[in-house]
Write a protein that holds these residues in place. Sequence first.
Motif, PDB file in Angstrom:
ATOM      1  N   SER A 116      39.989 -40.770  -0.972  1.00  0.00           N
ATOM      2  CA  SER A 116      38.991 -41.495  -1.751  1.00  0.00           C
ATOM      3  C   SER A 116      37.927 -40.541  -2.300  1.00  0.00           C
ATOM      4  O   SER A 116      37.272 -40.839  -3.282  1.00  0.00           O
ATOM      5  CB  SER A 116      38.354 -42.606  -0.921  1.00  0.00           C
ATOM      6  N   ARG A 117      37.786 -39.357  -1.705  1.00  0.00           N
ATOM      7  CA  ARG A 117      36.778 -38.398  -2.162  1.00  0.00           C
ATOM      8  C   ARG A 117      37.363 -37.244  -2.974  1.00  0.00           C
ATOM      9  O   ARG A 117      36.826 -36.857  -4.000  1.00  0.00           O
ATOM     10  CB  ARG A 117      36.030 -37.838  -0.940  1.00  0.00           C
ATOM     11  N   TRP A 118      38.477 -36.662  -2.503  1.00  0.00           N
ATOM     12  CA  TRP A 118      38.971 -35.422  -3.085  1.00  0.00           C
ATOM     13  C   TRP A 118      40.347 -35.577  -3.730  1.00  0.00           C
ATOM     14  O   TRP A 118      41.140 -36.404  -3.317  1.00  0.00           O
ATOM     15  CB  TRP A 118      39.084 -34.334  -2.012  1.00  0.00           C
ATOM     16  N   SER A 119      40.626 -34.707  -4.689  1.00  0.00           N
ATOM     17  CA  SER A 119      41.956 -34.555  -5.258  1.00  0.00           C
ATOM     18  C   SER A 119      42.272 -33.065  -5.229  1.00  0.00           C
ATOM     19  O   SER A 119      41.565 -32.260  -5.835  1.00  0.00           O
ATOM     20  CB  SER A 119      41.993 -35.074  -6.696  1.00  0.00           C
ATOM     21  N   TYR A 120      43.314 -32.704  -4.480  1.00  0.00           N
ATOM     22  CA  TYR A 120      43.714 -31.311  -4.285  1.00  0.00           C
ATOM     23  C   TYR A 120      45.092 -31.124  -4.895  1.00  0.00           C
ATOM     24  O   TYR A 120      46.016 -31.866  -4.563  1.00  0.00           O
ATOM     25  CB  TYR A 120      43.737 -30.996  -2.789  1.00  0.00           C
ATOM     26  N   ALA A 153      41.279 -28.151   4.422  1.00  0.00           N
ATOM     27  CA  ALA A 153      41.716 -29.383   5.084  1.00  0.00           C
ATOM     28  C   ALA A 153      42.795 -30.078   4.266  1.00  0.00           C
ATOM     29  O   ALA A 153      43.794 -30.566   4.813  1.00  0.00           O
ATOM     30  CB  ALA A 153      40.527 -30.320   5.309  1.00  0.00           C
ATOM     31  N   ALA A 154      42.619 -30.112   2.951  1.00  0.00           N
ATOM     32  CA  ALA A 154      43.616 -30.740   2.074  1.00  0.00           C
ATOM     33  C   ALA A 154      44.923 -29.954   2.114  1.00  0.00           C
ATOM     34  O   ALA A 154      46.010 -30.549   2.149  1.00  0.00           O
ATOM     35  CB  ALA A 154      43.087 -30.830   0.649  1.00  0.00           C
ATOM     36  N   ALA A 155      44.847 -28.629   2.124  1.00  0.00           N
ATOM     37  CA  ALA A 155      46.056 -27.796   2.186  1.00  0.00           C
ATOM     38  C   ALA A 155      46.820 -28.052   3.484  1.00  0.00           C
ATOM     39  O   ALA A 155      48.055 -28.132   3.480  1.00  0.00           O
ATOM     40  CB  ALA A 155      45.685 -26.324   2.064  1.00  0.00           C
ATOM     41  N   ARG A 156      46.105 -28.209   4.600  1.00  0.00           N
ATOM     42  CA  ARG A 156      46.762 -28.515   5.879  1.00  0.00           C
ATOM     43  C   ARG A 156      47.432 -29.884   5.825  1.00  0.00           C
ATOM     44  O   ARG A 156      48.562 -30.047   6.287  1.00  0.00           O
ATOM     45  CB  ARG A 156      45.761 -28.443   7.034  1.00  0.00           C
ATOM     46  N   SER A 157      46.746 -30.880   5.270  1.00  0.00           N
ATOM     47  CA  SER A 157      47.334 -32.221   5.136  1.00  0.00           C
ATOM     48  C   SER A 157      48.597 -32.176   4.287  1.00  0.00           C
ATOM     49  O   SER A 157      49.606 -32.808   4.618  1.00  0.00           O
ATOM     50  CB  SER A 157      46.343 -33.193   4.510  1.00  0.00           C
ATOM     51  N   LEU A 158      48.543 -31.430   3.197  1.00  0.00           N
ATOM     52  CA  LEU A 158      49.687 -31.326   2.306  1.00  0.00           C
ATOM     53  C   LEU A 158      50.857 -30.626   3.003  1.00  0.00           C
ATOM     54  O   LEU A 158      52.007 -31.070   2.898  1.00  0.00           O
ATOM     55  CB  LEU A 158      49.289 -30.583   1.032  1.00  0.00           C
ATOM     56  N   ALA A 159      50.579 -29.571   3.749  1.00  0.00           N
ATOM     57  CA  ALA A 159      51.643 -28.859   4.477  1.00  0.00           C
ATOM     58  C   ALA A 159      52.290 -29.766   5.521  1.00  0.00           C
ATOM     59  O   ALA A 159      53.525 -29.775   5.669  1.00  0.00           O
ATOM     60  CB  ALA A 159      51.073 -27.601   5.136  1.00  0.00           C
ATOM     61  N   ARG A 160      51.477 -30.549   6.239  1.00  0.00           N
ATOM     62  CA  ARG A 160      52.036 -31.495   7.218  1.00  0.00           C
ATOM     63  C   ARG A 160      52.914 -32.527   6.525  1.00  0.00           C
ATOM     64  O   ARG A 160      53.987 -32.874   7.006  1.00  0.00           O
ATOM     65  CB  ARG A 160      50.917 -32.187   8.001  1.00  0.00           C
TER      66      ARG A 160
END
Length: 194
Positions: A116-120, A153-160
């Motif tokens: 809701s806050r970021w777009s990576y 944090a977004a990169a970690r979420s994307l990798a998971r």
Amino acid sequence: MIVLSDHGEEFLDHGRVTHGTTLYGEQIRVPLIIRPPGGTRDARRLAQVVQLIDVGPTILALTGEPDSRPSQGRSFAQLLGAKAVAPWPDLAFSELFDIIEAQRPQRLHAAAVTSSRWSYLTRPDGGVELYDRQLDRAQTTSLAGAEEAAAAAAARSLARHVAVCEELSKTVHKVSDPLSPEQRERLRALGYIR
């Protein structure tokens, strides 16, 4: 009743007139309107981010049907009630693959994670972009360098997410295929399956 679109369309927002070429908001944000069974006429907008892949499990939950198939999707039926009963992950993932007919499996071209806050976004050249969706809906000023903690944090979420998708793909391919060879080839030609 559910009204949705499978993709957005870019009209020179980032220099193109098409879809399926980038993962900017104009191509991945789509309308999703749901009136659940017994729903009222009182409309409201959800603050949480949901994905189209969540629509199938949501339909099954709203109709009381069991959902025993492996899926990346998760029912958001609870969000349609007066209040949510469990935490919602508030993350949506998007992927863009090279469409090269001779290349199987296709190569991941770009990926994005949206909250809701970021777009990576990751780019084909290996670069990354981070946008504050509340302040920059048009995605014109990347904050990847200035907001390093949010980008990490977004990169970690994307990798998971990518790891989970790879594991799920192995499971799904073990399930018997309900599609005929002709149906499978038509979907492959359209780029929907590999």
